[in-house]
Design an enzyme around this catalytic site. Structure first.
Site, PDB file in Angstrom:
ATOM      1  N   ASN A 214       1.048  -1.141  -0.044  1.00 50.81           N
ATOM      2  CA  ASN A 214      -0.288   0.557  -0.409  1.00 50.81           C
ATOM      3  C   ASN A 214       0.805   0.734   0.003  1.00 50.81           C
ATOM      4  O   ASN A 214       2.048   1.078  -0.372  1.00 50.81           O
ATOM      5  CB  ASN A 214      -1.045  -0.241   1.533  1.00 50.81           C
ATOM      6  CG  ASN A 214      -0.353  -0.254   2.320  1.00 50.81           C
ATOM      7  OD1 ASN A 214       0.426   0.758   3.092  1.00 50.81           O
ATOM      8  ND2 ASN A 214      -0.078  -1.358   3.788  1.00 50.81           N
ATOM      9  N   ARG A 215       0.361   2.809   0.095  1.00 52.95           N
ATOM     10  CA  ARG A 215       0.984   3.488  -0.087  1.00 52.95           C
ATOM     11  C   ARG A 215       1.925   4.278   0.889  1.00 52.95           C
ATOM     12  O   ARG A 215       2.329   5.549   0.581  1.00 52.95           O
ATOM     13  CB  ARG A 215      -0.113   4.572  -0.575  1.00 52.95           C
ATOM     14  CG  ARG A 215      -0.124   4.680  -2.703  1.00 52.95           C
ATOM     15  CD  ARG A 215      -1.379   5.869  -3.216  1.00 52.95           C
ATOM     16  NE  ARG A 215      -2.235   4.884  -4.291  1.00 52.95           N
ATOM     17  CZ  ARG A 215      -1.542   5.003  -5.282  1.00 52.95           C
ATOM     18  NH1 ARG A 215      -0.192   4.923  -5.908  1.00 52.95           N
ATOM     19  NH2 ARG A 215      -2.174   4.956  -6.207  1.00 52.95           N
TER      20      ARG A 215
END
Ligand code: CTP
Length: 408
Positions: A214-215
């Site tokens: 994820n970011r």
């Protein structure tokens, strides 16, 4: 500046590098002494080409030192390093910055820097071209990564008649940065507390080369760990993003949700505060392919299963004297979702943010959060992630004392 309670009795080592701005550090020293600090001047050999030892000896709180091989003090660097509340390098030249970043300890000042646990403020001054050189830019980033405070040079007239960025910051700017540092330390609201922080996004392997991720950059979690340390806590940081060694935080590097769960479980029971800032993946592959999945075999079917919910687990085994902070990265219904997570996971606080906002959330240095707790919600203004951490931890410490969760 006259005597100030923040400076009174503080032991400051003033390290002077060999640059034309060395003469300005005389004025800085005088002001620090006037404010009540005990200033020990340490000059590099090169600085003596610009300023005299006698000037610093006369205006400092004790005589200026240059050499490691001082006859009446066999180990001056350890004494200076251990007793210092703060080390200020002004001016910090490109050479001094490089030696400090590389850990070179070949004179009294650099050995003192390597031997100290005190905070260090670097006040850079050099020609514009040098300040912008990639090696200086990298060294500054290394030092910042270790928690060193860097005061950037100002724009103006430089030696030789040139104009540009490079001038030593004014004494006022340096003093106000030190004031802020001492003020934060003065608020040692977490002294004696054990704090566990998680940071970064977990990576769930698909095969040896691919993962589900994820970011999350880990910036907000790392800011919480650093701030907890500044506030006097003993800090363990369980992180998926690398953190430079020597920051004073006990770092445990992990990758997957399962590894994070195990690392957290080892220490959480002994902690007064747990900050679950990590973006933990909710799903992982039921089976990880031991070899790289080849394209030629057609589109793979990846079967997922849930990861352990670490926050929910911590909530279910929470000791009475522990405060548990969770996060909620949302794209809508911010407060309602945060309140649901607060209840479902038995957390004391949820720090909620809308990750669709450009200046908040993933990878940026600022954040805008709402703190959800008890029956209340408190929206904090957009701020630097470090400031968010300061505000949240100060508030949480006060809440824990008032509620009687922490009795000392
Ligand atoms: N969290 C956790 N373990 C997980 C998933 C999340 O500990 N397996 C923690 C996060 O660190 C965060 C909080 O739970 O502190 C909320 O995470 P978030 O992803 O926003 O919520 P979810 O529980 O995944 O809920 P939803 O998918 O409904 O948003």
């Amino acid at each position: 500046m006259s005597n100030s309670p923040l400076f009174s009795g503080k032991k400051i080592v003033l390290g002077v590098g060999g640059g034309i701005a060395a003469y300005k550090s005389v004025e800085l020293m005088r002001r620090l002494v006037d404010a009540g600090a005990f200033v020990s001047p340490v000059l590099t050999e090169a600085s003596l080409r610009f300023v005299g030892e006698v000037t610093f000896s006369a205006l400092g709180s004790e005589r200026a030192r240059v050499s490691l091989w001082d006859e009446d003090d066999p180990i001056p660097h350890t004494r200076l390093a251990q007793q210092a509340d703060l080390i200020v390098l002004a001016p910090a030249t490109a050479d001094l910055i490089a030696r400090y970043a590389a850990g070179i300890a070949d004179d009294l000042l650099t050995t003192t820097l390597i031997a100290t646990k005190a905070p260090v403020v670097v006040v850079a001054a050099m020609h514009t071209e040098m300040w912008q050189h990639p090696s200086v830019v990298e060294n500054i980033a290394i030092l910042r990564g270790r928690g060193v405070i860097v005061i950037e040079p100002e724009s103006g007239r430089l030696a030789g008649g040139d104009v540009g960025v490079g001038r030593l910051a004014s004494a006022e700017r340096v003093i106000s940065a030190i004031e802020e540092l001492f003020a934060v330390e003065g608020r040692r609201v977490l002294a004696g507390k054990r704090v566990l922080v998680t940071a970064g996004g977990t990576r769930e392997a698909i095969d040896p080369v691919r993962f589900i991720g994820n970011r999350s950059s880990g910036k907000q979690g790392i800011a919480f760990a650093r701030t907890a340390l500044d506030f006097g806590a003993e800090v363990t940081l369980v992180t998926t993003v690398p953190v430079p060694e020597g920051s004073g935080v006990d770092v445990v590097q992990v990758e997957s949700a399962q590894e994070m769960f195990e690392a957290v479980s080892k220490v959480s029971g002994k902690c007064d505060l747990v900050v679950m800032a990590a973006a933990v993946a909710d799903f992982r592959c039921k089976e990880i392919s031991p070899t790289k999945i080849k394209k030629g075999r057609g589109v793979p079917q990846v079967l997922l299963e849930p990861t352990p919910d670490i926050l929910a687990h911590l909530g279910s085994v929470k000791p009475e004297n522990q405060v548990l902070i969770g996060f909620a990265a949302e794209t809508g219904e911010l407060e309602a979702e945060a309140r649901r997570k607060l209840k479902d996971k038995n957390a004391d606080f949820i720090v909620a943010n809308n990750v669709l906002e450009g200046d908040a959330g993933f990878a940026v240095d600022t954040n805008r959060v709402t703190l959800v707790y008890d029956d209340s919600a408190m929206a904090l203004e957009l701020a630097d992630k470090k400031d968010i951490a300061k505000k949240v931890l100060s508030f949480v410490a006060e809440w824990a004392q008032k509620k009687g969760v922490w009795t000392v």
